[in-house]
Write a protein that holds these residues in place. Structure first.
Motif, PDB file in Angstrom:
ATOM      1  N   GLU A   1       0.868  -1.185  -0.062  1.00  0.00           N
ATOM      2  CA  GLU A   1      -0.036   0.008   0.006  1.00  0.00           C
ATOM      3  C   GLU A   1       0.993   1.376   0.028  1.00  0.00           C
ATOM      4  N   ASN A   2       2.122   1.130   0.652  1.00  0.00           N
ATOM      5  CA  ASN A   2       2.864   2.340   0.970  1.00  0.00           C
ATOM      6  C   ASN A   2       4.267   1.692   0.400  1.00  0.00           C
ATOM      7  N   THR A   3       4.795   2.623  -0.753  1.00  0.00           N
ATOM      8  CA  THR A   3       6.326   1.997  -0.905  1.00  0.00           C
ATOM      9  C   THR A   3       7.374   3.013  -0.752  1.00  0.00           C
ATOM     10  N   ASN A   4       7.047   4.100   0.433  1.00  0.00           N
ATOM     11  CA  ASN A   4       7.877   5.090   0.948  1.00  0.00           C
ATOM     12  C   ASN A   4       9.013   4.190   1.554  1.00  0.00           C
ATOM     13  N   ASN A   5      10.340   5.084   1.879  1.00  0.00           N
ATOM     14  CA  ASN A   5      11.430   4.373   2.539  1.00  0.00           C
ATOM     15  C   ASN A   5      10.989   3.909   3.508  1.00  0.00           C
ATOM     16  N   TYR A   6      11.445   2.673   3.909  1.00  0.00           N
ATOM     17  CA  TYR A   6      11.345   1.758   5.296  1.00  0.00           C
ATOM     18  C   TYR A   6      11.542   2.828   6.339  1.00  0.00           C
ATOM     19  N   ILE A   7      12.503   3.588   6.343  1.00  0.00           N
ATOM     20  CA  ILE A   7      12.975   4.379   7.450  1.00  0.00           C
ATOM     21  C   ILE A   7      11.654   5.385   7.965  1.00  0.00           C
ATOM     22  N   ASP A   8      10.904   5.887   6.906  1.00  0.00           N
ATOM     23  CA  ASP A   8       9.662   6.607   7.124  1.00  0.00           C
ATOM     24  C   ASP A   8       8.564   5.947   7.854  1.00  0.00           C
ATOM     25  N   THR A   9       8.551   4.505   7.925  1.00  0.00           N
ATOM     26  CA  THR A   9       7.568   3.882   8.542  1.00  0.00           C
ATOM     27  C   THR A   9       7.381   4.171  10.252  1.00  0.00           C
ATOM     28  N   PHE A  10       8.831   4.585  10.483  1.00  0.00           N
ATOM     29  CA  PHE A  10       9.012   4.929  11.835  1.00  0.00           C
ATOM     30  C   PHE A  10       8.573   6.249  12.124  1.00  0.00           C
ATOM     31  N   GLU A  11       7.623   6.363  13.405  1.00  0.00           N
ATOM     32  CA  GLU A  11       7.411   7.889  13.673  1.00  0.00           C
ATOM     33  C   GLU A  11       8.610   8.509  14.378  1.00  0.00           C
ATOM     34  N   HIS A  12       8.609   9.948  14.401  1.00  0.00           N
ATOM     35  CA  HIS A  12       9.623  10.760  14.979  1.00  0.00           C
ATOM     36  C   HIS A  12       9.773  10.197  16.297  1.00  0.00           C
ATOM     37  N   SER A  13       8.994   9.981  17.045  1.00  0.00           N
ATOM     38  CA  SER A  13       9.083   9.719  18.286  1.00  0.00           C
ATOM     39  C   SER A  13       9.943   8.273  18.813  1.00  0.00           C
ATOM     40  N   GLU A  14       9.797   7.468  17.385  1.00  0.00           N
ATOM     41  CA  GLU A  14      10.367   5.910  17.392  1.00  0.00           C
ATOM     42  C   GLU A  14      11.881   5.878  17.250  1.00  0.00           C
ATOM     43  N   LYS A  15      12.299   6.926  16.403  1.00  0.00           N
ATOM     44  CA  LYS A  15      13.617   7.203  16.098  1.00  0.00           C
ATOM     45  C   LYS A  15      14.554   8.025  16.738  1.00  0.00           C
TER      46      LYS A  15
ATOM     47  N   VAL B   1      18.335   5.154  14.643  1.00  0.00           N
ATOM     48  CA  VAL B   1      18.473   4.138  15.575  1.00  0.00           C
ATOM     49  C   VAL B   1      16.874   3.782  16.171  1.00  0.00           C
ATOM     50  N   ASP B   2      16.461   2.564  16.471  1.00  0.00           N
ATOM     51  CA  ASP B   2      15.353   2.596  17.249  1.00  0.00           C
ATOM     52  C   ASP B   2      15.270   2.706  18.551  1.00  0.00           C
ATOM     53  N   LYS B   3      14.274   2.458  19.455  1.00  0.00           N
ATOM     54  CA  LYS B   3      14.413   2.484  20.793  1.00  0.00           C
ATOM     55  C   LYS B   3      15.250   1.399  21.347  1.00  0.00           C
ATOM     56  N   TYR B   4      15.565   0.612  20.696  1.00  0.00           N
ATOM     57  CA  TYR B   4      16.658  -0.609  21.106  1.00  0.00           C
ATOM     58  C   TYR B   4      18.033  -0.215  20.864  1.00  0.00           C
ATOM     59  N   GLU B   5      18.301   0.930  20.232  1.00  0.00           N
ATOM     60  CA  GLU B   5      19.632   1.231  19.862  1.00  0.00           C
ATOM     61  C   GLU B   5      20.109   0.666  18.479  1.00  0.00           C
ATOM     62  N   ARG B   6      19.041  -0.065  17.744  1.00  0.00           N
ATOM     63  CA  ARG B   6      19.631  -0.899  16.567  1.00  0.00           C
ATOM     64  C   ARG B   6      19.295   0.085  15.398  1.00  0.00           C
ATOM     65  N   LEU B   7      20.348  -0.064  14.264  1.00  0.00           N
ATOM     66  CA  LEU B   7      20.089   0.725  13.438  1.00  0.00           C
ATOM     67  C   LEU B   7      19.046   0.566  12.549  1.00  0.00           C
ATOM     68  N   ILE B   8      18.282   1.558  11.970  1.00  0.00           N
ATOM     69  CA  ILE B   8      17.047   1.599  11.129  1.00  0.00           C
ATOM     70  C   ILE B   8      17.795   1.728   9.781  1.00  0.00           C
TER      71      ILE B   8
END
Length: 166
Positions: A104-118, A126-133
């Motif tokens: 449904e949405n082919t935007n960049n994967y990194i953009d699926t993360f809300e600002h508060s999740e990055k 990185v995500d809340k677990y400090e893993r690279l996005i």
């Protein structure tokens, strides 16, 4: 007539049988034979591991018969596509099958993360677990994005329309 294996988490929907009938009918409308996983006959009176193995074997056989795989790569139970569908795409790709995905949405994967999740770390998101996005300008993990011929923004039918124009 080319055969299309219909991959995706649609098999988990409450109306999965009806969805399968619709997708198979669309294949026929566009000149393909649709192979839907729930069309396999499996004996559900066996123990669970045997049922699982029979489903696996039947789906593998369908993929091997198919010329093309069309996969629903939309997020399923999280930010990623269904893991079974991802495996089917990889297996089909390894067999040299044409594999297409739709989302449904082919935007960049990194953009699926809300600002508060990055979060920023050393210039990377990185995500809340400090893993690279992952940020490779694909809508999905690079291993899937690079193993499919194309990911279409739209529906199963949109992929079929694109195939008939080739």
């Amino acid at each position: 007539m080319k055969k299309v294996y219909i991959a995706g988490p649609d098999v988990f929907e409450q109306d999965s049988i009806e969805i399968g009938k619709q997708l198979v009918a669309l294949c026929k409308e566009y000149g393909y034979e649709g192979l839907y996983p729930l069309d396999n006959v499996v004996d559900f009176s066996q123990e669970k591991h045997k049922i699982a193995k029979d489903i696996f074997d039947a789906n593998v056989a369908m993929i091997e018969k198919a010329d093309i795989v069309i996969a629903n790569l939309n997020q399923f139970r999280g930010k990623e596509a269904d893991s079974g569908t991802v495996w089917e795409c990889g297996y089909a790709s390894a067999l040299g099958k044409e594999v297409y995905g739709y989302m449904e949405n082919t935007n960049n994967y990194i953009d699926t993360f809300e600002h508060s999740e990055k979060f920023q770390r050393e210039g990377y998101e990185v995500d809340k677990y400090e893993r690279l996005i992952e940020d490779f300008d694909h809508p999905i993990n690079l291993m899937i994005a690079c193993s499919v011929k194309e990911i279409i923004e739209g529906s199963f039918e949109d992929v079929l329309k694109g195939l008939t124009q080739e």
